[in-house]
Every structure is written in C-alpha cells, then in structure tokens.
Design a protein around this motif. Structure first.
Motif, mmCIF file in Angstrom:
data_model
loop_
_atom_site.group_PDB
_atom_site.id
_atom_site.type_symbol
_atom_site.label_atom_id
_atom_site.label_comp_id
_atom_site.label_asym_id
_atom_site.label_seq_id
_atom_site.Cartn_x
_atom_site.Cartn_y
_atom_site.Cartn_z
ATOM 1 N N ARG A 100 3.195 -11.726 -9.331
ATOM 2 C CA ARG A 100 2.604 -10.470 -8.858
ATOM 3 C C ARG A 100 1.224 -10.290 -9.468
ATOM 4 O O ARG A 100 0.973 -10.720 -10.609
ATOM 5 C CB ARG A 100 3.503 -9.275 -9.185
ATOM 6 C CG ARG A 100 3.656 -8.936 -10.646
ATOM 7 C CD ARG A 100 4.761 -7.880 -10.857
ATOM 8 N NE ARG A 100 4.428 -6.618 -10.227
ATOM 9 C CZ ARG A 100 5.350 -5.686 -9.938
ATOM 10 N NH1 ARG A 100 6.641 -5.893 -10.207
ATOM 11 N NH2 ARG A 100 4.970 -4.551 -9.369
ATOM 12 N N ASP A 101 0.366 -9.648 -8.697
ATOM 13 C CA ASP A 101 -0.976 -9.281 -9.145
ATOM 14 C C ASP A 101 -1.085 -7.776 -8.938
ATOM 15 O O ASP A 101 -1.307 -7.307 -7.818
ATOM 16 C CB ASP A 101 -2.041 -10.039 -8.346
ATOM 17 C CG ASP A 101 -3.441 -9.779 -8.855
ATOM 18 O OD1 ASP A 101 -3.698 -8.696 -9.434
ATOM 19 O OD2 ASP A 101 -4.302 -10.658 -8.646
ATOM 20 N N ASN A 102 -0.908 -7.029 -10.017
ATOM 21 C CA ASN A 102 -0.892 -5.566 -9.882
ATOM 22 C C ASN A 102 -2.245 -5.018 -9.443
ATOM 23 O O ASN A 102 -2.303 -3.998 -8.752
ATOM 24 C CB ASN A 102 -0.454 -4.927 -11.195
ATOM 25 C CG ASN A 102 1.027 -5.122 -11.477
ATOM 26 O OD1 ASN A 102 1.812 -5.397 -10.574
ATOM 27 N ND2 ASN A 102 1.405 -5.006 -12.735
ATOM 28 N N ALA A 103 -3.316 -5.668 -9.819
ATOM 29 C CA ALA A 103 -4.648 -5.199 -9.430
ATOM 30 C C ALA A 103 -4.853 -5.332 -7.923
ATOM 31 O O ALA A 103 -5.510 -4.485 -7.300
ATOM 32 C CB ALA A 103 -5.716 -5.989 -10.177
ATOM 33 N N LYS A 104 -4.255 -6.372 -7.337
ATOM 34 C CA LYS A 104 -4.381 -6.586 -5.893
ATOM 35 C C LYS A 104 -3.207 -6.000 -5.125
ATOM 36 O O LYS A 104 -3.164 -6.085 -3.900
ATOM 37 C CB LYS A 104 -4.491 -8.084 -5.602
ATOM 38 C CG LYS A 104 -5.755 -8.717 -6.130
ATOM 39 C CD LYS A 104 -5.829 -10.195 -5.741
ATOM 40 C CE LYS A 104 -7.134 -10.809 -6.226
ATOM 41 N NZ LYS A 104 -7.229 -12.246 -5.855
ATOM 42 N N SER A 135 0.848 -1.179 0.000
ATOM 43 C CA SER A 135 0.000 0.000 0.000
ATOM 44 C C SER A 135 0.888 1.235 0.000
ATOM 45 O O SER A 135 2.094 1.152 0.264
ATOM 46 C CB SER A 135 -0.935 -0.001 1.204
ATOM 47 O OG SER A 135 -0.196 0.004 2.405
ATOM 48 N N GLY A 136 0.266 2.381 -0.313
ATOM 49 C CA GLY A 136 1.013 3.631 -0.292
ATOM 50 C C GLY A 136 1.981 3.808 -1.449
ATOM 51 O O GLY A 136 2.949 4.572 -1.349
ATOM 52 N N MET A 137 1.723 3.109 -2.549
ATOM 53 C CA MET A 137 2.646 3.157 -3.678
ATOM 54 C C MET A 137 1.909 2.826 -4.966
ATOM 55 O O MET A 137 0.848 2.200 -4.945
ATOM 56 C CB MET A 137 3.771 2.137 -3.469
ATOM 57 C CG MET A 137 3.263 0.715 -3.256
ATOM 58 S SD MET A 137 4.476 -0.448 -2.609
ATOM 59 C CE MET A 137 5.357 -0.898 -4.091
ATOM 60 N N ILE A 138 2.479 3.288 -6.085
ATOM 61 C CA ILE A 138 1.972 2.878 -7.399
ATOM 62 C C ILE A 138 2.618 1.541 -7.692
ATOM 63 O O ILE A 138 3.701 1.454 -8.281
ATOM 64 C CB ILE A 138 2.292 3.923 -8.469
ATOM 65 C CG1 ILE A 138 1.682 5.278 -8.073
ATOM 66 C CG2 ILE A 138 1.733 3.483 -9.832
ATOM 67 C CD1 ILE A 138 2.056 6.421 -8.985
ATOM 68 N N PHE A 139 1.971 0.489 -7.264
ATOM 69 C CA PHE A 139 2.553 -0.840 -7.186
ATOM 70 C C PHE A 139 3.180 -1.296 -8.495
ATOM 71 O O PHE A 139 4.270 -1.857 -8.501
ATOM 72 C CB PHE A 139 1.478 -1.835 -6.743
ATOM 73 C CG PHE A 139 1.966 -3.232 -6.583
ATOM 74 C CD1 PHE A 139 1.680 -4.189 -7.551
ATOM 75 C CD2 PHE A 139 2.701 -3.602 -5.470
ATOM 76 C CE1 PHE A 139 2.122 -5.495 -7.408
ATOM 77 C CE2 PHE A 139 3.154 -4.903 -5.320
ATOM 78 C CZ PHE A 139 2.863 -5.849 -6.287
ATOM 79 N N SER A 140 2.517 -1.037 -9.588
ATOM 80 C CA SER A 140 2.983 -1.554 -10.880
ATOM 81 C C SER A 140 4.321 -0.950 -11.308
ATOM 82 O O SER A 140 4.980 -1.472 -12.209
ATOM 83 C CB SER A 140 1.941 -1.313 -11.964
ATOM 84 O OG SER A 140 1.669 0.075 -12.086
ATOM 85 N N ALA A 158 14.313 -14.081 -4.702
ATOM 86 C CA ALA A 158 13.690 -13.994 -6.019
ATOM 87 C C ALA A 158 13.209 -12.574 -6.256
ATOM 88 O O ALA A 158 12.917 -11.851 -5.301
ATOM 89 C CB ALA A 158 12.507 -14.958 -6.133
ATOM 90 N N GLY A 159 13.146 -12.194 -7.523
ATOM 91 C CA GLY A 159 12.678 -10.862 -7.864
ATOM 92 C C GLY A 159 11.743 -10.890 -9.059
ATOM 93 O O GLY A 159 11.834 -11.794 -9.907
ATOM 94 N N ILE A 160 10.829 -9.922 -9.112
ATOM 95 C CA ILE A 160 9.936 -9.794 -10.255
ATOM 96 C C ILE A 160 9.883 -8.329 -10.644
ATOM 97 O O ILE A 160 9.639 -7.446 -9.821
ATOM 98 C CB ILE A 160 8.536 -10.385 -9.960
ATOM 99 C CG1 ILE A 160 7.669 -10.344 -11.215
ATOM 100 C CG2 ILE A 160 7.856 -9.701 -8.772
ATOM 101 C CD1 ILE A 160 6.434 -11.254 -11.119
ATOM 102 N N TYR A 161 10.131 -8.070 -11.941
ATOM 103 C CA TYR A 161 10.252 -6.721 -12.421
ATOM 104 C C TYR A 161 8.900 -6.213 -12.906
ATOM 105 O O TYR A 161 7.920 -6.960 -12.984
ATOM 106 C CB TYR A 161 11.317 -6.680 -13.518
ATOM 107 C CG TYR A 161 12.671 -7.075 -12.984
ATOM 108 C CD1 TYR A 161 13.044 -8.418 -12.884
ATOM 109 C CD2 TYR A 161 13.570 -6.117 -12.538
ATOM 110 C CE1 TYR A 161 14.275 -8.788 -12.363
ATOM 111 C CE2 TYR A 161 14.805 -6.479 -12.027
ATOM 112 C CZ TYR A 161 15.145 -7.806 -11.947
ATOM 113 O OH TYR A 161 16.370 -8.156 -11.423
ATOM 114 N N THR A 162 8.848 -4.935 -13.227
ATOM 115 C CA THR A 162 7.592 -4.351 -13.682
ATOM 116 C C THR A 162 7.108 -5.006 -14.974
ATOM 117 O O THR A 162 5.912 -5.039 -15.237
ATOM 118 C CB THR A 162 7.748 -2.839 -13.903
ATOM 119 O OG1 THR A 162 8.816 -2.604 -14.835
ATOM 120 C CG2 THR A 162 8.084 -2.131 -12.585
ATOM 121 N N SER A 163 8.028 -5.553 -15.741
ATOM 122 C CA SER A 163 7.668 -6.233 -16.990
ATOM 123 C C SER A 163 7.102 -7.619 -16.764
ATOM 124 O O SER A 163 6.545 -8.222 -17.675
ATOM 125 C CB SER A 163 8.918 -6.371 -17.867
ATOM 126 O OG SER A 163 9.874 -7.203 -17.234
#
Length: 116
Positions: free
Chosen positions: A71-75, A25-30, A49-54
């Motif tokens: 990642r689930d950007n909507a959630k 929360s408190g961020m533009i997650f995507s 492990a890491g997951i990028y914006t792409s």
C-alpha cells in the motif's frame, strides 16, 4: 463515499507476472484495512491477501510466496504483485476496504486470465 477502482488486469501466459492496482477515494485511506479477493467462474469469491493499517500483510495459502500486497498511503493505492501465475489464478480480482472490521466498499473488479 468510499470508491475503489482496480486496474492492471489482462491476459498473461503461465509463469508470467501482473501488477494490479486499486485506487481509493472518499475515505481516510490510512485508516482502512485493505484486501484483494478473487472470483473464478462458477466459484465463490475468495480472499487472496490483506494489508492492515500497520503494514502487516497476510496471504491465502494458495498465493503465499507468489503474490505480494502493498500500500501507498500517500497515493491512496494498494497493489498486488502477482508472479509465477498459474491457470488456476484466472479470476476477476476485487479490491476491498474495511474499517473497524466492517465492510466499507468493493471495486468493480479487474479480469486476470492466465492462459497459453
């Protein structure tokens, strides 16, 4: 202000599975690169492990093929599916957010214990 909250840790037998979640929360997650780290007793915190914006994912060699980050950007949530767990995976698992390569925040951690 970036806030990260992990959940899903617990006690599991060797060979078992767990799914960790990290709600942001408190961020533009995507816009953020997200990652999981872990810290075992007496050891330094290490990247898992890491997951990028792409959506590109990368893994540490010691979890490759066993763990999956998503990642689930909507959630505004990331996940870590952990399979074939080993006692050596016992640690506190932390969620991390980075923006343009700069650290933006850490969660409080969730304990994962792998033991029979």
């Amino acid at each position: 202000q970036v806030q990260l909250m992990e959940s899903g840790g617990g006690l599991v037998q060797p060979g078992g599975s767990l799914r960790l979640s990290c709600a942001a929360s408190g961020m533009i997650f995507s816009s953020y690169t997200m990652a999981w780290y872990r810290q075992a007793p007496g050891k330094q915190r290490e990247w898992v492990a890491g997951i990028y914006t792409s959506g590109l994912t990368k893994y540490a060699d010691f979890v490759e093929g066993r763990f999956t980050i998503s990642r689930d950007n909507a959630k505004k949530t990331i996940y870590l599916q952990m399979n074939s767990l080993e006692p050596e995976d016992t640690a506190v698992y932390y969620c991390n957010a980075k923006l343009s390569g700069q650290n933006a925040g850490w969660g409080q951690g969730t304990q994962v214990t792998v033991s029979s």
